[in-house]
Design a protein around this motif. Structure first.
Motif, PDB file in Angstrom:
ATOM      1  N   LEU A 208      35.555  52.402  35.166  1.00 15.89           N
ATOM      2  CA  LEU A 208      36.410  52.352  36.341  1.00 15.89           C
ATOM      3  C   LEU A 208      35.804  51.576  37.496  1.00 15.89           C
ATOM      4  O   LEU A 208      36.532  50.954  38.275  1.00 15.89           O
ATOM      5  CB  LEU A 208      36.747  53.781  36.784  1.00 15.89           C
ATOM      6  N   SER A 209      34.489  51.575  37.609  1.00 14.64           N
ATOM      7  CA  SER A 209      33.867  50.816  38.696  1.00 14.64           C
ATOM      8  C   SER A 209      34.112  49.317  38.506  1.00 14.64           C
ATOM      9  O   SER A 209      34.337  48.587  39.479  1.00 14.64           O
ATOM     10  CB  SER A 209      32.365  51.119  38.758  1.00 14.64           C
ATOM     11  N   LYS A 210      34.063  48.844  37.253  1.00 12.25           N
ATOM     12  CA  LYS A 210      34.344  47.436  36.976  1.00 12.25           C
ATOM     13  C   LYS A 210      35.800  47.107  37.289  1.00 12.25           C
ATOM     14  O   LYS A 210      36.108  46.045  37.849  1.00 12.25           O
ATOM     15  CB  LYS A 210      34.037  47.106  35.517  1.00 12.25           C
ATOM     16  N   ALA A 211      36.707  48.023  36.928  1.00 10.99           N
ATOM     17  CA  ALA A 211      38.126  47.804  37.210  1.00 10.99           C
ATOM     18  C   ALA A 211      38.376  47.756  38.712  1.00 10.99           C
ATOM     19  O   ALA A 211      39.115  46.884  39.205  1.00 10.99           O
ATOM     20  CB  ALA A 211      38.958  48.912  36.569  1.00 10.99           C
ATOM     21  N   GLN A 212      37.755  48.667  39.467  1.00  8.31           N
ATOM     22  CA  GLN A 212      37.926  48.676  40.929  1.00  8.31           C
ATOM     23  C   GLN A 212      37.379  47.387  41.546  1.00  8.31           C
ATOM     24  O   GLN A 212      37.985  46.812  42.459  1.00  8.31           O
ATOM     25  CB  GLN A 212      37.210  49.888  41.519  1.00  8.31           C
ATOM     26  N   HIS A 213      36.237  46.945  41.045  1.00  7.18           N
ATOM     27  CA  HIS A 213      35.630  45.714  41.567  1.00  7.18           C
ATOM     28  C   HIS A 213      36.553  44.516  41.348  1.00  7.18           C
ATOM     29  O   HIS A 213      36.763  43.698  42.264  1.00  7.18           O
ATOM     30  CB  HIS A 213      34.277  45.484  40.887  1.00  7.18           C
ATOM     31  N   MET A 214      37.109  44.404  40.140  1.00  5.03           N
ATOM     32  CA  MET A 214      38.007  43.279  39.852  1.00  5.03           C
ATOM     33  C   MET A 214      39.278  43.367  40.674  1.00  5.03           C
ATOM     34  O   MET A 214      39.779  42.345  41.173  1.00  5.03           O
ATOM     35  CB  MET A 214      38.348  43.257  38.358  1.00  5.03           C
ATOM     36  N   LEU A 215      39.823  44.573  40.862  1.00  4.59           N
ATOM     37  CA  LEU A 215      41.035  44.738  41.677  1.00  4.59           C
ATOM     38  C   LEU A 215      40.780  44.297  43.115  1.00  4.59           C
ATOM     39  O   LEU A 215      41.638  43.654  43.739  1.00  4.59           O
ATOM     40  CB  LEU A 215      41.498  46.195  41.649  1.00  4.59           C
ATOM     41  N   SER A 216      39.605  44.643  43.660  1.00  2.57           N
ATOM     42  CA  SER A 216      39.290  44.263  45.040  1.00  2.57           C
ATOM     43  C   SER A 216      39.110  42.758  45.170  1.00  2.57           C
ATOM     44  O   SER A 216      39.385  42.180  46.235  1.00  2.57           O
ATOM     45  CB  SER A 216      38.026  44.997  45.509  1.00  2.57           C
ATOM     46  N   ARG A 217      38.639  42.100  44.106  1.00  2.00           N
ATOM     47  CA  ARG A 217      38.502  40.647  44.129  1.00  2.00           C
ATOM     48  C   ARG A 217      39.862  39.954  44.024  1.00  2.00           C
ATOM     49  O   ARG A 217      40.054  38.858  44.560  1.00  2.00           O
ATOM     50  CB  ARG A 217      37.596  40.184  42.994  1.00  2.00           C
ATOM     51  N   LEU A 218      40.794  40.588  43.332  1.00  2.00           N
ATOM     52  CA  LEU A 218      42.132  40.019  43.190  1.00  2.00           C
ATOM     53  C   LEU A 218      42.974  40.229  44.440  1.00  2.00           C
ATOM     54  O   LEU A 218      43.748  39.358  44.839  1.00  2.00           O
ATOM     55  CB  LEU A 218      42.853  40.648  41.993  1.00  2.00           C
ATOM     56  N   ASN A 219      42.849  41.395  45.048  1.00  2.00           N
ATOM     57  CA  ASN A 219      43.676  41.761  46.194  1.00  2.00           C
ATOM     58  C   ASN A 219      42.773  42.369  47.263  1.00  2.00           C
ATOM     59  O   ASN A 219      42.314  43.500  47.125  1.00  2.00           O
ATOM     60  CB  ASN A 219      44.761  42.757  45.773  1.00  2.00           C
ATOM     61  N   THR A 220      42.521  41.614  48.334  1.00  2.00           N
ATOM     62  CA  THR A 220      41.594  42.078  49.376  1.00  2.00           C
ATOM     63  C   THR A 220      42.145  43.264  50.156  1.00  2.00           C
ATOM     64  O   THR A 220      41.400  43.933  50.885  1.00  2.00           O
ATOM     65  CB  THR A 220      41.280  40.929  50.352  1.00  2.00           C
ATOM     66  N   ASP A 221      43.455  43.557  50.016  1.00  2.00           N
ATOM     67  CA  ASP A 221      44.022  44.733  50.682  1.00  2.00           C
ATOM     68  C   ASP A 221      43.555  46.030  50.030  1.00  2.00           C
ATOM     69  O   ASP A 221      43.648  47.097  50.641  1.00  2.00           O
ATOM     70  CB  ASP A 221      45.553  44.678  50.654  1.00  2.00           C
ATOM     71  N   TYR A 222      43.075  45.920  48.777  1.00  2.00           N
ATOM     72  CA  TYR A 222      42.574  47.116  48.103  1.00  2.00           C
ATOM     73  C   TYR A 222      41.068  47.217  48.326  1.00  2.00           C
ATOM     74  O   TYR A 222      40.300  46.346  47.920  1.00  2.00           O
ATOM     75  CB  TYR A 222      42.865  47.061  46.600  1.00  2.00           C
ATOM     76  N   VAL A 223      40.666  48.302  48.966  1.00  2.00           N
ATOM     77  CA  VAL A 223      39.250  48.589  49.201  1.00  2.00           C
ATOM     78  C   VAL A 223      38.892  49.824  48.384  1.00  2.00           C
ATOM     79  O   VAL A 223      39.417  50.914  48.637  1.00  2.00           O
ATOM     80  CB  VAL A 223      38.962  48.844  50.693  1.00  2.00           C
TER      81      VAL A 223
END
Length: 444
Positions: A208-223
């Motif tokens: 999940l940490s890898k998934a969260q990291h990739m999501l934050s790189r795709l969409n800067t609104d997600y922290v």
């Protein structure tokens, strides 16, 4: 504790460096996939001269590659949902590059056919994987255009074959066309290090940490925050292929299979035999390879322009128009117009065959829920590979039988018209929007 809808985060993202990285790798992979599948058509004349092989036998060898692709498409599409897109892509690159290199090294017709078959297994696995990966990483408003741009790499590969073949074959020999196709072997270490994995695969495997990291790189609104619950579509316990016929998807699934069958018959039939068909019309090898160049330039324009328009008016209208136009252009080629009109018609045929198939792949991928995208596209391409197998054999049979060239063009126009009719029969809206699977919560 927040609940994060993964699809929504990706859909609402804006284009970033991470999007560009995924897109760039997928373009490069599909470029070499296109190169290695088209290269056989450029060396047919040389093989006939060097080995005295008949046209019908060469048509069979062309189909052997695509039998391997059929196997690769079927196995890799479903395997990727279990062990990850990236791992399967790496295996596919290794397989097709090694056997492509061996193809250039052999002086035996039997070994040549054997190596082309196994190269086809790796080649067949790549398209469903890269289109799925591109779709998963694309903002919703750009999905069709991103997939269209990505699949333009296939046509760039075809252009490379045409341009290189003009000089390489007469000066270095046909073997060098296959040596060039093995270049991805040198890129494997970089692919392993820098190519991203599917976010959905990370979540399924609890990373999940890898998934969260990739999501934050795709969409800067997600922290990312500790305790975030990443919500994805729930997978049921159905057999994967059976899912494609659930919740109102059966009609579209069957029609997608028909479209892929006809579309890939057209793509691989033309890619394999267009140079020979033009030589039979009285053109020299160099001029015939320029027609292959025209076909692939038209495919790039069709993929990108069609993807841009499809994002605005829908894929169905664009695909129906392209396949209808392709059938008309191929029919008009039978009347042997002037050379510049020929180039124009061939370019339109490229837009309406390779270009249309690229857009159809994006349409299929966006139709199914993320949990079955690889299976949905993989099985459609698996059925389509049957058409791809028939295409080279059909062209070889017609040319070996000394059929008039206009009969060959008409024979390839028919699948385009059938694909157009199947597109017209598709449901107006996709069912996965109306029948979304239940969600599950995955807790950090």
């Amino acid at each position: 504790m927040r609940k994060i809808d993964v699809s929504s985060v990706i859909d609402n993202s804006t284009f970033t460096k991470t999007h560009a990285t995924v897109l760039g790798w997928c373009i490069l992979l599909i470029l070499f996939d296109g190169y290695d599948l088209v290269v056989f058509g450029s060396v047919i004349s040389s093989l006939k001269d060097d080995w005295g092989v008949s046209t019908s036998v060469l048509g069979t060898i062309g189909s052997l590659t695509l039998i391997g692709s059929l196997i690769g498409s079927f196995i890799c599409g479903m395997l990727a949902d279990k062990i990850g897109r990236k791992n399967v892509i790496i295996a596919c690159v290794l397989v097709f590059a090694v056997f492509t290199l061996l193809t250039g090294l052999t002086d035996s017709l039997i070994a040549f056919a054997f190596f082309r078959f196994f190269a086809g297994i790796g080649l067949g696995g790549i398209p469903p994987l890269v289109v799925t990966l591109t779709s998963e990483y694309s903002p919703k408003k750009m999905r069709n255009i991103m997939v269209g741009i990505m699949f333009s790499g296939y046509s760039i590969g075809g252009i490379c074959v045409a341009l290189l073949g003009i000089w390489v074959i007469p000066n270095l020999g046909w073997q060098w066309m296959f040596y060039i196709g093995a270049i991805p072997l040198l890129l494997l270490p970089i692919i392993i290090k820098s190519m991203p994995e599917s976010i959905y695969y990370y979540i399924k495997k609890g990373q999940l940490s890898k998934a969260q990291h990739m999501l934050s790189r795709l969409n800067t609104d997600y922290v990312p925050q500790d305790g975030d619950q990443l919500i994805i579509e729930q997978e049921t316990k159905d057999v994967p292929v059976a899912k494609l016929f659930k919740e109102g998807r059966a009609k579209a699934t069957i029609l997608f299979w028909v479209i892929c069958f006809m579309g890939l018959l057209l793509v691989y039939g033309l890619s394999t035999w267009l140079p020979q068909m033009m030589m039979a019309s009285g053109f020299a090898l160099t001029s015939s390879l320029l027609f292959l160049l025209s076909l692939n330039i038209g495919a790039i324009i069709g993929s990108i322009t069609g993807g841009f328009i499809a994002d605005r008016i829908g894929s169905k209208k664009v695909l129906a128009t392209l396949y209808s136009l392709g059938g008309i252009c191929l029919f008009l080629l039978a009347f042997n117009p002037t050379v510049w009109i020929l180039y124009l018609l061939v370019a339109f045929a490229g837009a309406a065959s390779i270009g249309a198939q690229n857009l159809n792949n994006a349409f299929i991928s966006s139709y199914y829920p993320s949990s079955m995208r690889s299976t949905g596209l993989g099985t459609a391409l698996c059925v389509g590979r049957v058409g791809a197998i028939i295409g080279p054999s059909l062209g070889g049979y017609l040319l070996a039988g000394s059929a008039p060239v206009y009969i060959c063009f008409i024979a390839f126009a028919i699948p385009a018209f059938i694909a157009a009719m199947a597109i017209y029969a598709l449901p107006m809206t996709t069912t996965n929007a109306a029948h979304r699977a239940k969600s599950i919560e995955i807790t950090s």
